[in-house]
Design an enzyme around this catalytic site. Structure first.
Site: not given
Length: 591
Positions: A218, A274
């Protein structure tokens, strides 16, 4: 023998486990939890309600659901003011409820993506209270400043909140002002603090360890502000757009958004994702209402990977008056700017904008849904778009959105209110649209719920729901996942989109829409990639052809506002032929 060996090696290599890049051609369905399904009759949607409706989402064909904030919050801005990033809001349920939702979603094969709100918290957060009291590392977790000339009545700068008036609020405990670029109850975090940056990474790790498949981030471009060398904050110049001194549009926001440091933080977050991406690639979508060139930087810098920036060009530059040519221009505007080897996305709406059917008109619902679904990349659907839900009519007395309430204008409040796009979801024609069995709902249900709802549209011979579902079924075909894209505006009203797969064994997908109020018969023989004979696979509510009907490309008749998708009518024989060869080779090897 050697041919078989090569085939065996290829088959073995294909079966080796690798990272699942699921999101690169996915349908992500945004759920506004307060308004999706209420399981306990309090008039507020909740996690158990979402779990109850997971079969609907599975049947619809979506790949993932994105949940607007579900964290602990006093709800001054309905979840975007967070007190604890790793706890569930009481009205939405418990962490056990979340875990149960995750388990059921996994069972059904629907992924969960969470809203991540990094720019601010609630002042009721423990972090803020510790910062108020200058406690240890928390001292600089927020943006604090003395008033001009050390005056407690004069803010440090002229900065204005997105929700009107000064973006600075004096705090009697700390004897300083804190920055809040949104409501007063949303103090801005300070990303110049290395402690804060690490803390926010731990929030990501907490939810990733629970198995979520990524995040929507956001207000990402608001995280950094310019600071003068002496620690003061510079005034922003006037925009010249309005004389309303309390309006956010009064200033040109050079110093409170789009700072370079923002991108480094986003790339750092990608590194965290990741860490958890061995088997499944994690999606990260960033919200930044800004210039397209600045949006593109979120993808990465050529050395480090970043996020997928929300395509607000598609959302903001198309309307009910856009022509087919306008649409091709807007599509190209995004695709032409994208860095190499990145993924596009197509956003028709969200909880901060008027609903797609209201902005574009109900007649264009099928066309806009089809376009977002067959273009390459990620499709983001806001709840109810598959039904053609329109904005509800919210009176001043029922208004709860702080963006509207802060106008203090009982006449023109609706111009800035986001409440109409957040009204409860329409499940059926019963009380409260089947959303809640309570006596009332947190926002009134839209007045057209008896005719626009899931039950009615499932039962109808044609409906927006059925068309959407049929087009979603094409989303994971080779043509739409990785095929070449063609766009042809045959006129101001007729747009043709082609998705041609690289393999002749796969079928081409052709989408066509008539945006006008008159019937048109078109010749597609000069449109590259369109097969000679076309079979209807999805037919919109305004169309007359049915699924499985066939037409010749040189004469396709489109009723007013009709949107359809086609595939080649002829069955492919290439894949069975290859299977026959492979079987024969095995038999030869055995001999």
């Amino acid at each position: 023998m050697w041919v078989f060996t090569l085939l065996l090696v290829a088959a073995t290599a294909a079966s080796v486990s690798c990272q699942d890049m699921w999101w690169k051609s996915a349908v992500v369905y945004q759920i506004y939890p307060r308004s999706f399904m209420d399981s306990n009759g309090d008039g507020i949607g909740d996690l158990n309600g979402i779990k109850m409706k997971l079969p609907y989402l599975k049947e619809l064909g979506v790949d993932a659901i994105w949940l607007s904030p579900i964290y602990q919050s006093p709800m001054k801005d309905f979840g975007y003011d967070i007190t604890n990033y790793t706890a569930i809001a009481d009205e939405y349920g418990t962490m056990d409820d979340f875990d149960a939702l995750m388990a059921e979603a996994k069972r059904l094969g629907v992924r969960i993506v969470l809203d991540y709100v990094p720019n601010h918290t609630s002042p009721e957060s423990t972090w803020f209270k510790l910062s108020q009291n200058r406690t240890g590392k928390y001292t600089d977790y927020y943006v604090w400043a003395d008033g001009k000339n050390n005056d407690s009545t004069t803010p440090p700068s002229n900065w204005i909140s997105v929700f009107r008036n000064s973006a600075w609020q004096y705090d009697d405990t700390r004897k300083q002002f804190y920055l809040h670029q949104f409501v007063i109850g949303q103090p801005d975090l300070n990303y110049r603090s290395s402690y804060l940056r690490e803390e926010m990474k731990e929030v990501l790790r907490f939810w990733l360890s629970k198995g979520v498949s990524g995040f929507r981030v956001d207000a990402v471009n608001m995280m950094y502000e310019v600071v003068n060398a002496d620690g003061t904050y510079p005034d922003e110049p006037l925009s010249g757009n309005t004389n309303d001194t309390a309006s956010y549009d009064y200033l040109n926001h050079l110093y409170t958004k789009d700072q370079n440091d923002t991108y480094t933080v986003v790339y750092d977050w990608r590194d965290v994702l990741e860490e958890f991406g061995k088997d499944e690639s994690k999606i990260m979508m960033t919200e930044a209402y800004t210039d397209i060139d600045l949006m593109m930087r979120y993808y990465g810098n050529g050395v480090r990977n970043g996020s997928m920036p929300f395509n607000f060009i598609f959302l903001g530059e198309l309307s009910g008056t856009s022509t087919a040519r306008n649409m091709t221009t807007v599509i190209d505007k995004w695709i032409d700017k994208m860095p190499a080897n990145t993924v596009a996305n197509w956003v028709n709406g969200n909880h901060d904008n008027s609903r797609m059917a209201t902005r574009h008109g109900v007649n264009r619902v099928d066309a806009m849904n089809m376009l977002a679904l067959i273009l390459p990349g990620v499709t983001i659907t806001y709840q109810g778009e598959e039904l053609g839900m329109t904005d509800g009519n919210i009176s001043w007395a029922d208004t709860v959105d702080p963006q509207a309430c802060n106008t203090l204008d009982p006449v023109n409040y609706w111009k800035s209110s986001r409440d109409p796009a957040r009204t409860p979801f329409h499940w059926d024609a019963t009380k409260n649209a089947g959303f809640s069995n309570g006596s009332s709902t947190w926002l009134p249900v839209a007045s057209n719920y008896q005719t626009v709802n899931v039950a009615v549209e499932k039962a109808a011979a044609r409906s927006h729901y059925k068309f959407y579902k049929d087009v979603v079924a094409l989303k994971h075909t080779a043509a739409v996942t990785s095929g070449s894209l063609g766009k042809t505006a045959l006129s101001d009203n007729v747009l043709v989109v082609t998705r041609v797969p690289s393999s002749a064994s796969e079928k081409t997908v052709v989408g066509i829409m008539n945006l006008g109020s008159s019937s048109e018969t078109v010749d597609l023989s000069k449109v590259a990639g369109v097969p000679q004979t076309l079979k209807v696979v999805a037919s919109g509510v305004a169309c007359t052809l049915n699924n499985d009907d066939t037409v010749q490309r040189n004469s396709v008749t489109l009723p007013p506002y009709c949107a359809m998708t086609f595939q080649n009518a002829a069955a492919t024989i290439v894949a069975p032929f290859l299977l026959l060869i492979f079987t024969s080779l095995i038999q030869l090897w055995r001999q």
